[in-house]
Design an enzyme around this catalytic site. Structure first.
Site, PDB file in Angstrom:
ATOM      1  N   GLY A  11       0.880  -1.300   0.011  1.00 58.24           N
ATOM      2  CA  GLY A  11       0.300  -0.083   0.023  1.00 58.24           C
ATOM      3  C   GLY A  11       0.926   1.328   0.080  1.00 58.24           C
ATOM      4  N   VAL A  15      -0.117   6.969   3.963  1.00 56.51           N
ATOM      5  CA  VAL A  15       0.542   6.111   5.148  1.00 56.51           C
ATOM      6  C   VAL A  15       1.760   5.640   4.814  1.00 56.51           C
ATOM      7  CG1 VAL A  15       0.129   4.516   7.059  1.00 56.51           C
ATOM      8  CG2 VAL A  15      -1.244   6.541   6.699  1.00 56.51           C
ATOM      9  N   VAL A  89      -2.799  -0.776   3.278  1.00 57.51           N
ATOM     10  CA  VAL A  89      -4.017  -0.702   2.426  1.00 57.51           C
ATOM     11  C   VAL A  89      -4.945   0.172   3.094  1.00 57.51           C
ATOM     12  CG1 VAL A  89      -3.346  -2.776   1.109  1.00 57.51           C
ATOM     13  CG2 VAL A  89      -5.095  -2.837   2.917  1.00 57.51           C
ATOM     14  N   PRO A  92     -11.602   2.161   3.835  1.00 59.31           N
ATOM     15  CA  PRO A  92     -12.626   2.954   3.812  1.00 59.31           C
ATOM     16  C   PRO A  92     -13.829   2.615   4.633  1.00 59.31           C
ATOM     17  CG  PRO A  92     -12.355   2.003   1.587  1.00 59.31           C
ATOM     18  CD  PRO A  92     -11.452   1.369   2.590  1.00 59.31           C
ATOM     19  N   ALA A 224     -11.011   9.529  17.648  1.00 60.78           N
ATOM     20  CA  ALA A 224     -12.417  10.047  17.860  1.00 60.78           C
ATOM     21  C   ALA A 224     -12.148  11.339  19.112  1.00 60.78           C
ATOM     22  CB  ALA A 224     -13.015   8.757  18.729  1.00 60.78           C
ATOM     23  N   PHE A 225     -10.935  11.058  19.840  1.00 61.19           N
ATOM     24  CA  PHE A 225     -10.747  12.378  21.060  1.00 61.19           C
ATOM     25  C   PHE A 225     -10.349  13.598  20.018  1.00 61.19           C
ATOM     26  CE2 PHE A 225     -10.502  10.666  25.628  1.00 61.19           C
ATOM     27  CZ  PHE A 225     -11.248   9.683  25.331  1.00 61.19           C
ATOM     28  N   CYS A 275      -9.896  10.203   7.407  1.00 61.86           N
ATOM     29  CA  CYS A 275     -10.086   9.333   8.617  1.00 61.86           C
ATOM     30  C   CYS A 275     -10.882   9.527   9.611  1.00 61.86           C
ATOM     31  CB  CYS A 275      -8.478   9.180   9.076  1.00 61.86           C
ATOM     32  SG  CYS A 275      -7.434   8.298   7.957  1.00 61.86           S
ATOM     33  N   PHE A 276     -10.886  10.920  10.109  1.00 63.57           N
ATOM     34  CA  PHE A 276     -11.813  11.137  11.362  1.00 63.57           C
ATOM     35  C   PHE A 276     -13.303  10.765  11.187  1.00 63.57           C
ATOM     36  CE2 PHE A 276      -9.543  15.006  13.296  1.00 63.57           C
ATOM     37  CZ  PHE A 276      -8.659  14.475  13.817  1.00 63.57           C
ATOM     38  N   PHE A 337      -8.178  19.640   2.596  1.00 70.24           N
ATOM     39  CA  PHE A 337      -8.998  19.419   4.080  1.00 70.24           C
ATOM     40  C   PHE A 337      -8.126  20.285   5.119  1.00 70.24           C
ATOM     41  CE2 PHE A 337      -6.913  16.371   6.952  1.00 70.24           C
ATOM     42  CZ  PHE A 337      -5.879  15.621   6.083  1.00 70.24           C
TER      43      PHE A 337
HETATM   44  P1  NAD Z   1      -4.632   5.429   0.526  1.00 69.53           P
HETATM   45  O1  NAD Z   1      -5.773   5.219  -0.100  1.00 69.53           O
HETATM   46  O2  NAD Z   1      -3.621   6.724   0.234  1.00 69.53           O
HETATM   47  O3  NAD Z   1      -3.417   4.345   0.154  1.00 69.53           O
HETATM   48  C1  NAD Z   1      -3.616   2.827   0.218  1.00 69.53           C
HETATM   49  C2  NAD Z   1      -3.030   2.278  -1.077  1.00 69.53           C
HETATM   50  O4  NAD Z   1      -3.207   0.902  -0.928  1.00 69.53           O
HETATM   51  C3  NAD Z   1      -3.505   2.577  -2.310  1.00 69.53           C
HETATM   52  O5  NAD Z   1      -2.467   3.344  -3.182  1.00 69.53           O
HETATM   53  C4  NAD Z   1      -4.127   1.379  -2.850  1.00 69.53           C
HETATM   54  O6  NAD Z   1      -3.886   1.380  -4.269  1.00 69.53           O
HETATM   55  C5  NAD Z   1      -3.370   0.396  -2.002  1.00 69.53           C
HETATM   56  N1  NAD Z   1      -4.015  -0.711  -2.239  1.00 69.53           N
HETATM   57  C6  NAD Z   1      -5.233  -1.306  -1.785  1.00 69.53           C
HETATM   58  N2  NAD Z   1      -5.461  -2.624  -1.976  1.00 69.53           N
HETATM   59  C7  NAD Z   1      -4.056  -3.266  -2.232  1.00 69.53           C
HETATM   60  C8  NAD Z   1      -3.602  -4.531  -2.533  1.00 69.53           C
HETATM   61  N3  NAD Z   1      -4.407  -5.598  -2.369  1.00 69.53           N
HETATM   62  N4  NAD Z   1      -2.256  -4.614  -2.793  1.00 69.53           N
HETATM   63  C9  NAD Z   1      -1.599  -3.589  -2.916  1.00 69.53           C
HETATM   64  N5  NAD Z   1      -1.853  -2.306  -2.421  1.00 69.53           N
HETATM   65  C10 NAD Z   1      -3.198  -2.038  -2.480  1.00 69.53           C
HETATM   66  O7  NAD Z   1      -4.684   5.348   1.930  1.00 69.53           O
HETATM   67  P2  NAD Z   1      -4.204   5.887   3.314  1.00 69.53           P
HETATM   68  O8  NAD Z   1      -4.410   7.446   3.319  1.00 69.53           O
HETATM   69  O9  NAD Z   1      -2.683   5.633   3.006  1.00 69.53           O
HETATM   70  O10 NAD Z   1      -4.552   5.263   4.311  1.00 69.53           O
HETATM   71  C11 NAD Z   1      -4.093   3.777   4.605  1.00 69.53           C
HETATM   72  C12 NAD Z   1      -4.510   3.321   6.392  1.00 69.53           C
HETATM   73  O11 NAD Z   1      -3.806   4.062   7.076  1.00 69.53           O
HETATM   74  C13 NAD Z   1      -6.060   3.331   6.327  1.00 69.53           C
HETATM   75  O12 NAD Z   1      -6.375   2.555   7.067  1.00 69.53           O
HETATM   76  C14 NAD Z   1      -6.104   4.869   7.103  1.00 69.53           C
HETATM   77  O13 NAD Z   1      -7.193   4.698   7.980  1.00 69.53           O
HETATM   78  C15 NAD Z   1      -4.868   4.739   7.946  1.00 69.53           C
HETATM   79  N6  NAD Z   1      -4.308   5.883   8.310  1.00 69.53           N
HETATM   80  C16 NAD Z   1      -4.295   6.929   7.524  1.00 69.53           C
HETATM   81  C17 NAD Z   1      -3.652   8.329   8.013  1.00 69.53           C
HETATM   82  C18 NAD Z   1      -3.364   9.352   6.871  1.00 69.53           C
HETATM   83  O14 NAD Z   1      -3.153  10.612   7.342  1.00 69.53           O
HETATM   84  N7  NAD Z   1      -3.998   9.277   5.896  1.00 69.53           N
HETATM   85  C19 NAD Z   1      -2.942   8.283   8.969  1.00 69.53           C
HETATM   86  C20 NAD Z   1      -2.889   7.247   9.905  1.00 69.53           C
HETATM   87  C21 NAD Z   1      -3.620   6.193   9.534  1.00 69.53           C
HETATM   88  C1  UGA Z   2      -5.509  13.047  11.994  1.00 70.94           C
HETATM   89  C2  UGA Z   2      -4.839  12.720  13.277  1.00 70.94           C
HETATM   90  O1  UGA Z   2      -4.512  14.181  13.515  1.00 70.94           O
HETATM   91  C3  UGA Z   2      -3.582  11.703  12.964  1.00 70.94           C
HETATM   92  O2  UGA Z   2      -2.843  11.669  14.304  1.00 70.94           O
HETATM   93  C4  UGA Z   2      -4.071  10.554  12.507  1.00 70.94           C
HETATM   94  O3  UGA Z   2      -2.948   9.725  12.192  1.00 70.94           O
HETATM   95  C5  UGA Z   2      -4.841  10.725  11.281  1.00 70.94           C
HETATM   96  O4  UGA Z   2      -5.837  11.808  11.342  1.00 70.94           O
HETATM   97  C6  UGA Z   2      -5.270   9.537  10.509  1.00 70.94           C
HETATM   98  O5  UGA Z   2      -5.667   8.735  11.126  1.00 70.94           O
HETATM   99  O6  UGA Z   2      -5.614   9.788   9.278  1.00 70.94           O
HETATM  100  P1  UGA Z   2      -5.266  14.335   9.615  1.00 70.94           P
HETATM  101  O7  UGA Z   2      -6.552  14.121   9.442  1.00 70.94           O
HETATM  102  O8  UGA Z   2      -4.018  14.280   8.890  1.00 70.94           O
HETATM  103  O9  UGA Z   2      -4.746  13.531  10.940  1.00 70.94           O
HETATM  104  O10 UGA Z   2      -5.273  15.877  10.100  1.00 70.94           O
HETATM  105  P2  UGA Z   2      -5.419  16.958  11.369  1.00 70.94           P
HETATM  106  O11 UGA Z   2      -4.579  17.741  11.677  1.00 70.94           O
HETATM  107  O12 UGA Z   2      -6.079  15.767  12.451  1.00 70.94           O
HETATM  108  O13 UGA Z   2      -6.701  17.657  10.836  1.00 70.94           O
HETATM  109  C7  UGA Z   2      -8.004  17.056  10.753  1.00 70.94           C
HETATM  110  C8  UGA Z   2      -9.209  17.951  10.447  1.00 70.94           C
HETATM  111  O14 UGA Z   2      -9.503  18.726  11.651  1.00 70.94           O
HETATM  112  C9  UGA Z   2      -8.666  18.837   9.373  1.00 70.94           C
HETATM  113  O15 UGA Z   2      -9.969  19.360   8.622  1.00 70.94           O
HETATM  114  C10 UGA Z   2      -8.323  20.349  10.245  1.00 70.94           C
HETATM  115  O16 UGA Z   2      -8.403  21.500   9.540  1.00 70.94           O
HETATM  116  C11 UGA Z   2      -9.409  20.137  11.278  1.00 70.94           C
HETATM  117  N1  UGA Z   2      -8.872  20.847  12.496  1.00 70.94           N
HETATM  118  C12 UGA Z   2      -7.937  20.478  13.411  1.00 70.94           C
HETATM  119  C13 UGA Z   2      -9.701  21.841  13.102  1.00 70.94           C
HETATM  120  O17 UGA Z   2     -10.804  22.105  12.406  1.00 70.94           O
HETATM  121  N2  UGA Z   2      -9.476  22.392  14.461  1.00 70.94           N
HETATM  122  C14 UGA Z   2      -8.363  22.091  15.024  1.00 70.94           C
HETATM  123  O18 UGA Z   2      -8.174  22.725  16.142  1.00 70.94           O
HETATM  124  C15 UGA Z   2      -7.711  20.940  14.545  1.00 70.94           C
END
Ligand code: NAD
Ligand code: UGA
Length: 458
Positions: A11, A15, A89, A92, A224-225, A275-276, A337
């Site tokens: 993936g 992340v 991966v 959603p 969630a927090f 994610c949120f 966002f």
């Molecule tokens: P993303 O959609 O950007 O990336 C996921 C990737 O996985 C895609 O490129 C997709 O093509 C690939 N993929 C899907 N199925 C696959 C398979 N079978 N084999 C190989 N590749 C495959 O998603 P993301 O934002 O990186 O999030 C991934 C996970 O991490 C989610 O569970 C999300 O909740 C979590 N997470 C995201 C963030 C963030 O800031 N985006 C932060 C912390 C945790």
């Molecule tokens: C969030 C968490 O902060 C990460 O710790 C976590 O790993 C990640 O989700 C995830 O699991 O994907 P992210 O969504 O990238 O990170 O960005 P944030 O900085 O948390 O902001 C989220 C949203 O809240 C944004 O739209 C931001 O504008 C909004 N926000 C944030 C506010 O409106 N007010 C604030 O005080 C803070």
């Protein structure tokens, strides 16, 4: 070169790629390979134009790519060759069947588990880095244990807490690294191997270990927090607007209590990001599943307030602009966002734009990094939409501008110049409270902040 360890990341998204780029950077004696089913994404990771914009990312990719960091689509062979596998991966919200609109869609996750099983010729450590419902590791273990051979798999949970826009900083200086494992000899040995990787750059007191279910749940609860704080302050912003208080002053006074803390108390148009909402809804679904409807309702209200904040914002635009937006040109300043990312997933700007189009307004979208994603998000929307990166060109001839993203750039614009080029009376709806609102009012704008009295001559 002979590498000490070989690590695979499945993936190559927001992340998987940055977190494994960081491992490659900090562990030059480890070979790190990042694979994805999407060949365009892998091509982009191998090019000069990376698919993810993050401050500082380009530099470390350039430093490591081709040395100990590789991007590939050859998932099957890479599974064979690597002993430590991070699964990153996407997970959603499910859009069909039982749990649609709430539960996590685990199809990509399960496909990966099966692919690991089919291609493994030696024992592996499999690490959940994606955010998953509690007990998903059990499903992973069961799938992996269904093979015929005598190879073993140890499943760990190592959720990622980085935020977009600050990913490199967060990955380099995490508040904590959480590793959940089975408390068996094999589980503990696998955990030790992962601790060893992070120990290269994270101090020992920040690497915390737990049982595997606590680790899975902690990730959902942390998000969630954080989201709950945003909804809490946004709910109070509605009260401030009614009662002539100022949300920034309230947040400052409340946040200076060291028990409460000042972070995540910035009122705005609501939280976005991939994610949120997804993770809270997943938590809500789990609470229902475990027979806890009151707990589910409590967390669901965080999402409801977020939706309410966006509805309030659009109602305010409509009412302030004489109850009609039909034919009026409105500039959306910022579509990402949050600042410092091109990511638009669940961006409040998407809903706000759709609501403006429903009122038959003409919308101009401006953003320094997110115009490509914005065009994809709005591809199926009818109405008059244009995309202009330059904020001065984008706002020229508009009746109003609405600030949707807290890009630093928008704090520093020449609002006098912008005012001159707009239709009068000119309106600013500052959805992030980032501009000098009094100065803009003096220039001539009617200014509508969040959670503060409007500054208007009307
Ligand atoms: P993303 O959609 O950007 O990336 C996921 C990737 O996985 C895609 O490129 C997709 O093509 C690939 N993929 C899907 N199925 C696959 C398979 N079978 N084999 C190989 N590749 C495959 O998603 P993301 O934002 O990186 O999030 C991934 C996970 O991490 C989610 O569970 C999300 O909740 C979590 N997470 C995201 C963030 C963030 O800031 N985006 C932060 C912390 C945790
Ligand atoms: C969030 C968490 O902060 C990460 O710790 C976590 O790993 C990640 O989700 C995830 O699991 O994907 P992210 O969504 O990238 O990170 O960005 P944030 O900085 O948390 O902001 C989220 C949203 O809240 C944004 O739209 C931001 O504008 C909004 N926000 C944030 C506010 O409106 N007010 C604030 O005080 C803070």
């Amino acid at each position: 070169m002979k590498f000490k360890k070989k690590i695979l990341c499945i993936g190559a998204g927001y992340v998987g790629a940055p977190s494994n780029v960081m491992i490659a950077c900090k562990c030059p004696d480890y070979k790190v390979t990042v694979v994805d089913i999407n060949p365009q994404r892998i091509d982009a990771w191998n090019s000069d134009s990376l698919p993810v914009y993050e401050p500082g990312l380009d530099e470390i990719v350039k430093k490591t790519r081709g040395k100990n960091l590789f991007f590939s689509t050859d998932i099957d062979n890479q599974i064979k060759e690597n002993d430590i596998i991070f699964v990153c991966v996407n997970t959603p919200t499910k859009t069909f069947g039982t749990g649609a609109g709430m539960a996590a869609d685990l199809q990509y996750w399960e496909k990966t588990a099966r692919q690991i099983l089919e291609n493994s010729k030696s024992s592996k450590i499999v690490i959940e880095k994606s955010t998953l419902p509690i007990k998903t590791a059990l499903a992973m273990e069961r799938i992996l244990a269904s093979g015929k051979g005598d190879i073993t798999f140890d499943v760990l949970s190592n959720p990622e807490f980085m935020a977009e826009g600050t990913a490199i900083h967060d990955l380099e200086n995490p508040d904590r690294v959480l590793i959940g494992s089975r408390e068996t000899p094999n589980g503990l040995a696998a955990r030790a191997q992962l601790v060893e990787i992070y120990s290269r750059w994270v101090s020992p007191e920040k690497i915390i270990t737990s049982n595997i279910w606590s680790a899975e749940l902690s990730k959902l609860v942390a998000n969630a927090f954080l989201a709950q704080r945003v909804s809490s302050i946004n709910s109070i912003s509605a009260l401030c607007e009614k009662a002539d208080a100022d949300i920034s002053e309230v947040a400052r006074a409340v946040g200076m209590d060291s028990r409460i803390g000042s972070k995540f108390l910035k009122a705005g148009i609501g939280f976005g990001g991939s994610c949120f909402k997804k993770d809270i809804l997943n938590l809500v679904y789990l609470c229902h599943f475990y027979g806890l409807p009151q707990v589910a309702a409590y967390w669901e209200s965080v999402v409801k307030i977020n939706e309410y904040q966006q509805e309030r914002f659009i109602t305010n635009i409509l009412q302030s602009m004489f109850n009609t937006l039909a034919g009026k040109k409105i500039c959306i300043l910022g579509f990402a966002f949050k600042a410092d990312t091109g990511d638009t997933r669940e961006s409040p700007a998407i809903n706000i734009t759709r609501m403006l189009l429903a009122e038959h307004a003409e919308v101009v979208i401006s953003d320094p990094k997110a115009l490509g994603n914005a065009a994809v998000d709005l591809a199926h929307n009818e109405g008059r939409i244009s995309y202009i990166e330059d904020p001065y060109q984008a706002t020229a001839g508009c009746h109003a501008l609405a600030i949707m993203t807290d890009w630093d750039l928008y704090r520093k614009l020449d609002y006098r110049k912008i005012y001159k080029s707009m239709i009068k009376p000119a309106f600013i709806f500052d959805g992030r409270n980032i501009i000098d609102q009094h100065k803009c009012f003096e220039i001539g704008f009617n200014v509508f902040p969040i959670g503060k009295p409007a500054l208007t001559r009307l």
